[in-house]
Design a protein around this motif. Structure first.
Motif, PDB file in Angstrom:
ATOM      1  N   VAL A 260      90.756  35.459  40.537  1.00 46.11           N
ATOM      2  CA  VAL A 260      90.257  34.087  41.228  1.00 46.11           C
ATOM      3  C   VAL A 260      89.283  34.747  42.481  1.00 46.11           C
ATOM      4  O   VAL A 260      88.277  33.929  42.626  1.00 46.11           O
ATOM      5  N   ILE A 261      89.462  35.805  43.137  1.00 46.60           N
ATOM      6  CA  ILE A 261      88.590  36.195  44.261  1.00 46.60           C
ATOM      7  C   ILE A 261      87.342  36.497  43.446  1.00 46.60           C
ATOM      8  O   ILE A 261      86.407  36.346  44.115  1.00 46.60           O
ATOM      9  N   PHE A 262      87.286  37.174  42.494  1.00 45.15           N
ATOM     10  CA  PHE A 262      86.058  37.514  41.655  1.00 45.15           C
ATOM     11  C   PHE A 262      85.275  36.454  41.246  1.00 45.15           C
ATOM     12  O   PHE A 262      83.982  36.222  41.691  1.00 45.15           O
ATOM     13  N   ALA A 263      85.921  35.198  40.938  1.00 47.44           N
ATOM     14  CA  ALA A 263      85.266  34.173  40.384  1.00 47.44           C
ATOM     15  C   ALA A 263      84.550  33.356  41.872  1.00 47.44           C
ATOM     16  O   ALA A 263      83.665  32.813  41.879  1.00 47.44           O
ATOM     17  N   VAL A 264      85.419  33.304  42.964  1.00 49.59           N
ATOM     18  CA  VAL A 264      84.989  32.764  44.200  1.00 49.59           C
ATOM     19  C   VAL A 264      83.862  33.453  44.792  1.00 49.59           C
ATOM     20  O   VAL A 264      82.778  32.737  45.171  1.00 49.59           O
ATOM     21  N   LEU A 265      83.843  34.771  44.682  1.00 47.95           N
ATOM     22  CA  LEU A 265      82.677  35.576  45.130  1.00 47.95           C
ATOM     23  C   LEU A 265      81.398  35.148  44.237  1.00 47.95           C
ATOM     24  O   LEU A 265      80.081  35.231  44.755  1.00 47.95           O
ATOM     25  N   LEU A 266      81.498  35.061  43.014  1.00 47.38           N
ATOM     26  CA  LEU A 266      80.494  34.916  42.036  1.00 47.38           C
ATOM     27  C   LEU A 266      79.775  33.378  42.055  1.00 47.38           C
ATOM     28  O   LEU A 266      78.672  33.312  42.273  1.00 47.38           O
TER      29      LEU A 266
END
Length: 289
Positions: A260-266
């Motif tokens: 989730v954090i990775f997708a938000v930063l992406l």
């Protein structure tokens, strides 16, 4: 001077990034229980039977589930190493999900541009049309794009097309308003010169009005792109199927917080790149008086 300022700004940015990572690392350090906590052999056996942590496990394990920086970077590296895998409807690579989102944004955004720029140009050149359509624009502009989703799903009956429609409806207003404003506020001196030289209306529109209004039009297009990328994530959470928004929601349902954090930063990185692209185009059409 500019290069020196840019270098110093880059150093400050790197310092802030390092500070954020340090705070993240400290906040996710393992929490240890007090050393005096003891359990009898029977209590330890009962805790294991019930799936509860023993004192030794409490001293070395975390239970809040928030990833450490190293765990996050491992997940990010895995996603970026295999971005285009497809293992079924609910398990697709981040590249495929991002591609679907960009495709929907591009479709709705281009439709909005094809409608908003010519129509904004028309009402900007006509004070009568400007005043006539202004109440309708002011009425429809504040409506949340996601409020149109139920109507779109009912009438269109296709989730992906409905998401494109939502992008269209959220992108059209900044472009329309900025185009009309830019056209309506072209310097009167230039229009008077064109009138004196008896320049044809079509030539006046493309050679005088359009270049003068281009910076304002590009501003509207830049704002619209930011809103479109913002809305597509929420729209895909509602309609599901594919897209970066669906990826976020699906990973949350799977309790995979690092993903989730990775997708938000992406999402933030892609939005920043889209904005930089429009900023560069805007600088090319902006002139100094």
């Amino acid at each position: 001077m500019k290069s020196s300022l840019g270098a110093r700004a880059a150093l400050v940015s790197l310092f802030v990034l390092g500070l954020i990572l340090a705070c993240w690392q400290i906040a996710t350090l393992p929490k240890r229980e007090a050393s005096h906590t003891t359990m009898t052999a029977e209590q330890i056996e009962y805790a294991k039977l019930m799936g509860q942590p023993t004192p030794d496990q409490r001293a070395t394990q975390r239970h809040d589930g928030f990833p450490t920086p190293s765990q996050f970077f491992a997940v990010a590296a895995d996603n970026l190493a295999h971005p285009f895998y497809d293992r079924g409807p609910n398990d697709k690579g981040i590249g495929i999900q991002l591609g679907w989102s960009l495709l929907r944004v591009s479709g709705g955004y281009l439709l909005a541009a094809l409608f908003a720029i010519p129509f904004g140009f028309l009402i900007g050149m006509s004070p009568l049309l400007y005043r006539a359509f202004d109440p309708f624009i002011q009425l429809l502009k504040p409506i949340s794009p996601l409020a149109w989703m139920p109507i779109a799903l009912y009438t269109i009956k296709d989730a992906s097309t409905s998401a494109i429609f939502v992008i269209f409806i959220c992108s059209v207003w900044p472009m329309l308003i900025n185009t009309a404003f830019g056209v309506a506020n072209v310097r009167k001196d230039w229009l008077n010169v064109a009138r004196t030289l008896e320049v044809a209306p079509l030539r006046k529109a493309f050679q005088i009005v359009l270049p003068a209004a281009a910076p304002t039009i590009l501003t509207g297009m830049r704002i619209s792109m930011g809103i479109a990328w913002l809305v597509i994530v929420a729209a895909e959470m509602l309609v599901g199927g594919t897209g970066i928004g669906y990826f976020v929601w699906n990973q949350w349902n799977n309790l995979s917080l690092p993903n989730v954090i990775f997708a938000v930063l992406l999402i933030g990185v892609v939005g920043m790149l889209l904005d930089l692209m429009f900023a560069r185009i805007q600088r090319k059409v902006t002139y100094a008086e």
